[in-house]
Write a protein that holds these residues in place. Structure first.
Motif, PDB file in Angstrom:
ATOM      1  N   UNK A   1      -2.359  -9.021  46.995  1.00 13.93           N
ATOM      2  CA  UNK A   1      -1.950  -7.998  47.951  1.00 13.93           C
ATOM      3  C   UNK A   1      -2.762  -6.740  47.668  1.00 13.93           C
TER       4      UNK A   1
ATOM      5  N   UNK B   1      -5.889 -13.364  50.537  1.00 12.24           N
ATOM      6  CA  UNK B   1      -5.292 -12.044  50.713  1.00 12.24           C
ATOM      7  C   UNK B   1      -4.069 -12.216  51.607  1.00 12.24           C
ATOM      8  N   UNK B   2      -2.904 -11.930  51.080  1.00 16.87           N
ATOM      9  CA  UNK B   2      -1.696 -12.171  51.879  1.00 16.87           C
ATOM     10  C   UNK B   2      -1.244 -10.928  52.642  1.00 16.87           C
ATOM     11  N   UNK B   3      -1.766  -9.788  52.277  1.00 12.20           N
ATOM     12  CA  UNK B   3      -1.373  -8.583  53.003  1.00 12.20           C
ATOM     13  C   UNK B   3      -2.115  -7.381  52.485  1.00 12.20           C
ATOM     14  N   UNK B   4      -2.045  -6.323  53.273  1.00 11.18           N
ATOM     15  CA  UNK B   4      -2.791  -5.113  52.952  1.00 11.18           C
ATOM     16  C   UNK B   4      -1.948  -3.958  53.449  1.00 11.18           C
ATOM     17  N   UNK B   5      -1.823  -2.910  52.648  1.00 12.61           N
ATOM     18  CA  UNK B   5      -1.013  -1.773  53.060  1.00 12.61           C
ATOM     19  C   UNK B   5      -1.741  -0.477  52.790  1.00 12.61           C
ATOM     20  N   UNK B   6      -1.527   0.488  53.662  1.00 18.33           N
ATOM     21  CA  UNK B   6      -2.012   1.837  53.413  1.00 18.33           C
ATOM     22  C   UNK B   6      -0.791   2.731  53.243  1.00 18.33           C
ATOM     23  N   UNK B   7      -0.772   3.495  52.163  1.00 12.87           N
ATOM     24  CA  UNK B   7       0.343   4.427  51.944  1.00 12.87           C
ATOM     25  C   UNK B   7      -0.173   5.823  51.674  1.00 12.87           C
TER      26      UNK B   7
ATOM     27  N   UNK C   1       2.560   9.668  48.273  1.00  9.34           N
ATOM     28  CA  UNK C   1       3.935   9.926  47.865  1.00  9.34           C
ATOM     29  C   UNK C   1       4.337   8.875  46.859  1.00  9.34           C
TER      30      UNK C   1
ATOM     31  N   UNK D   1       6.708   6.030  47.998  1.00  9.88           N
ATOM     32  CA  UNK D   1       6.100   5.067  48.923  1.00  9.88           C
ATOM     33  C   UNK D   1       5.159   4.124  48.181  1.00  9.88           C
TER      34      UNK D   1
ATOM     35  N   UNK E   1       7.301   1.647  46.144  1.00  9.26           N
ATOM     36  CA  UNK E   1       7.927   0.656  47.034  1.00  9.26           C
ATOM     37  C   UNK E   1       6.923  -0.400  47.476  1.00  9.26           C
ATOM     38  N   UNK E   2       5.723   0.073  47.793  1.00  5.93           N
ATOM     39  CA  UNK E   2       4.712  -0.846  48.299  1.00  5.93           C
ATOM     40  C   UNK E   2       4.225  -1.786  47.195  1.00  5.93           C
TER      41      UNK E   2
ATOM     42  N   UNK F   1       6.839  -4.451  46.911  1.00  6.38           N
ATOM     43  CA  UNK F   1       6.725  -5.414  48.007  1.00  6.38           C
ATOM     44  C   UNK F   1       5.532  -6.341  47.779  1.00  6.38           C
TER      45      UNK F   1
ATOM     46  N   UNK G   1       5.324 -10.806  47.076  1.00  4.89           N
ATOM     47  CA  UNK G   1       4.720 -11.856  47.913  1.00  4.89           C
ATOM     48  C   UNK G   1       3.337 -12.303  47.420  1.00  4.89           C
TER      49      UNK G   1
ATOM     50  N   UNK H   1      -7.511  -9.578  57.478  1.00  2.93           N
ATOM     51  CA  UNK H   1      -7.242  -9.620  56.044  1.00  2.93           C
ATOM     52  C   UNK H   1      -8.462 -10.009  55.234  1.00  2.93           C
TER      53      UNK H   1
ATOM     54  N   UNK I   1       1.000   1.814  56.822  1.00  6.63           N
ATOM     55  CA  UNK I   1       0.226   0.935  57.695  1.00  6.63           C
ATOM     56  C   UNK I   1       0.080  -0.378  56.944  1.00  6.63           C
TER      57      UNK I   1
ATOM     58  N   UNK J   1      -1.368  -4.586  57.109  1.00  6.42           N
ATOM     59  CA  UNK J   1      -2.043  -5.690  57.780  1.00  6.42           C
ATOM     60  C   UNK J   1      -1.423  -6.976  57.283  1.00  6.42           C
TER      61      UNK J   1
ATOM     62  N   UNK K   1      10.424  -4.018  56.505  1.00  4.48           N
ATOM     63  CA  UNK K   1      10.026  -2.936  55.603  1.00  4.48           C
ATOM     64  C   UNK K   1       9.678  -1.669  56.382  1.00  4.48           C
TER      65      UNK K   1
END
Lengths: 396, 396
Positions: A4, A36-42, A45, A48, A51-52, A55, A59, B13, B39, B41, B55
């Motif tokens: 992730x 790659x099962x997921x990608x997040x931008x935070x 903070x 945040x 938490x990310x 998460x 997974x 991804x 954000x 993906x 989430x």
């Protein structure tokens, strides 16, 4: 293995900054067989980010983070990782000395804040960063990197080497076949049955501005199977395939020029120097590229290239005859001449927007073709430029 | 209000595709005073999409999703939203008729699968999509859009209108000041005290290839305060400010040409047609732009522009004297001539990589300047091209 990816930074959220780090990291992880099962931008903070991470860990097998390692109070990735792992942030004295040293070397006074960049969650393994102040680090299957792209490129390969050293690594094989001149839908239709039922081989079509990639991705022991598929695809659509892997049309043109010791020049109208720009972008071209003329107006076509005014009056600036004379105005072994209507205005019933005449000459032999490209002004120009280069490539 | 953005698609991804939709959506949401809190993906897996929606809903007021509305079994966003809301997917007959109609109009046989695109979670409000088959929809503060950028641009404004109609909307004011020729660090130093303590006004620096943006973002009632800040910034660094908001250097050049009814032409060496490409990219330029010469070799400088061979021998191709003669070889009201060393090789102690001579002429008046640009080949060329255009802009 599953990964992730987390990108930290408020500037990435408001959308004014395009992320390239995750693309680089994903491509390199793919080569190690990592999904790659997921990608997040935070944003910046701490809650945040924490938490990310939580998460992402749920997974995936490991989490990769980029950004938030700067010296300011907005840079909170270190703190968030420590908090998530419930470990204290500890000063790594040796790393602090290194950071001081880096500042001394470039003769810049270190700010007090920079001490933050030498603090890591207790137990973290340090990954040296020669391109910037903040080292990367790895702890409990969480790998953390700076946000500056050049620093990611410096530290990420070291992480991959270290992290996958003792892991049962799937050796992956990637083969890209590069196609030009065939729309994606037609390409898919033409070869779909070949790639339909291959187990364990992941096939995807990637549309790039330099062509369409047919990408095969599988474990290394599938290489022979992929070779067979490749053969089949070549025998069906070979004439549209211009290369493999790192090949690009303009690079192949340069290779052809080198092999033949040919000089090249260009005369462009609607493409406005795009062919020239692509060629001049290549390191090593200066020995071969002589000149480019952007004869946008009719006067320029007449004055610079010696196109007969009569020809333009009789056949139009966008015509086989004019392109033919444009070629004659150039003086190198290889010549390219382009005249067309890129739009949005200027089209007629006979010559609608997208009509482009492309002429090439290689060692005295001419070829002039008429094309109709679809798309907006930018797309028409881009396609015309690459099609011209591809025509040269085919003849070299 | 807070928003969470989700992008659906395995192709996003593996990193081969750059996302532009979220940038477009974030910028437009910013204008409504919406804060983007995160954000994500996700790949084309119903469970992952559902989890991510869950989430996103937890940490925001509404969720915006793009992608996964196609007709194939890989397109699962509809199903994931329905599952998350625990509502059945229902066929919207009227929408199905519209989809059929769309296919009929372009004379393409509709596949059976396309019926999926007319199914929505029960109660969804439909947002019409004139650019593609799949409509967007809104249900329970979840707004779902197609993945194709042109379709996002078609449907997203409709959503904004609808969604914020009855909401207490913060009217936002955005002002961009555009700067050229000053590095970010220097810019920050010069004006930091002005913007330091403004409450309720968000200020950021955005580095673009066309310059640096100083962006002010605040509620509309802060407009006057921002105007005062703007004045202060102008009085301090006014000579580096080339425009505001949608202004771009090349557009301002075109405006100047129009106002004076001046023609323009270009002679480039190291920039290899970049100035020409920027100008020709402007709609409306064809009346003013006459020609561009990319005189890459010395022969071409001599033959096409009439540069004296002696001058090149004596002063070098990269020199004030050569650029001066290059200008003389052009025949329009406004002229640009560039010769430099873009690197990576070709530098000397006297003329290191990055040395570029830029000459302009506006209605008979010449100006030639020597610059030293830092960065790689691409950056040097890009900066030289825009600096040349900015020199013209200043004189028009």
């Amino acid at each position: 293995m599953k990964c992730y990816i987390i990108l930290v930074g408020t500037e990435l959220l408001n959308g004014m900054m395009v992320d390239t780090n995750s693309i680089y990291m994903a491509e390199n992880l793919n080569r190690y067989g990592v999904e790659i099962v997921g990608k997040s931008v935070v944003g910046d903070k701490i809650k945040d980010i924490e938490k990310t991470i939580k998460y992402g860990k749920e997974i995936s097998d490991f989490v990769v983070i980029s950004g938030g390692l700067g010296p300011t109070i907005d840079d909170l990735t270190r703190d968030a990782v420590a908090k998530f792992l419930d470990k204290p942030l500890t000063l790594y004295k040796e790393e602090f000395e290194k950071i001081k040293e880096k500042f001394k070397r470039v003769n810049i006074k270190m700010a007090e804040n920079n001490i933050r960049q030498a603090k890591f969650p207790e137990g973290a393994i340090i990954i040296d960063n020669k391109s910037g102040a903040a080292p990367a680090f790895l702890i409990d299957d969480i790998a953390v990197f700076p946000g500056v792209p050049s620093e990611v490129k410096e530290t990420f390969p070291k992480f991959l080497n270290m992290y996958f050293k003792d892991k049962e690594k799937k050796e992956m094989y990637i083969k890209d076949i590069l196609v030009w001149g065939l729309p994606e839908s037609e390409l898919e239709e033409k070869i779909y049955d070949i790639i339909l039922n291959e187990k364990g081989i992941f096939v995807e079509f990637l549309v790039k501005n330099y062509g369409i990639i047919i990408r095969f991705l599988a474990e290394k022991n599938k290489k022979e199977e992929i070779d067979i598929l490749k053969e089949k695809i070549y025998s069906r659509i070979g004439k549209y395939i211009f290369g493999e892997d790192e090949d690009r049309i303009e690079r192949l043109v340069l290779k052809g020029l080198e092999n033949n010791n040919y000089t090249i020049s260009t005369a462009e109208s609607c493409t406005g120097g795009m062919v020239a720009t692509k060629l001049i972008g290549l390191s090593g071209i200066s020995k071969y590229y002589k000149e480019g003329l952007i004869t946008y107006s009719n006067e320029s076509k007449i004055y610079r290239l010696g196109v007969e005014e009569e020809i333009i009056v009789k056949y139009g600036a966008v015509s086989e005859q004019t392109v033919n004379e444009m070629l004659d105005g150039l003086k190198t072994d290889v010549k390219i001449a382009i005249s067309g209507i890129a739009g949005p205005t200027g089209g007629t019933k006979e010559k609608p927007v997208g009509t482009v005449y492309i002429g090439i000459e290689v060692a005295g032999e001419k070829e002039i073709k008429k094309y109709l490209f679809r798309g907006d002004r930018e797309v028409v120009r881009e396609r015309a430029a690459l099609t011209a280069l591809n025509m040269v490539r085919e003849k070299l």
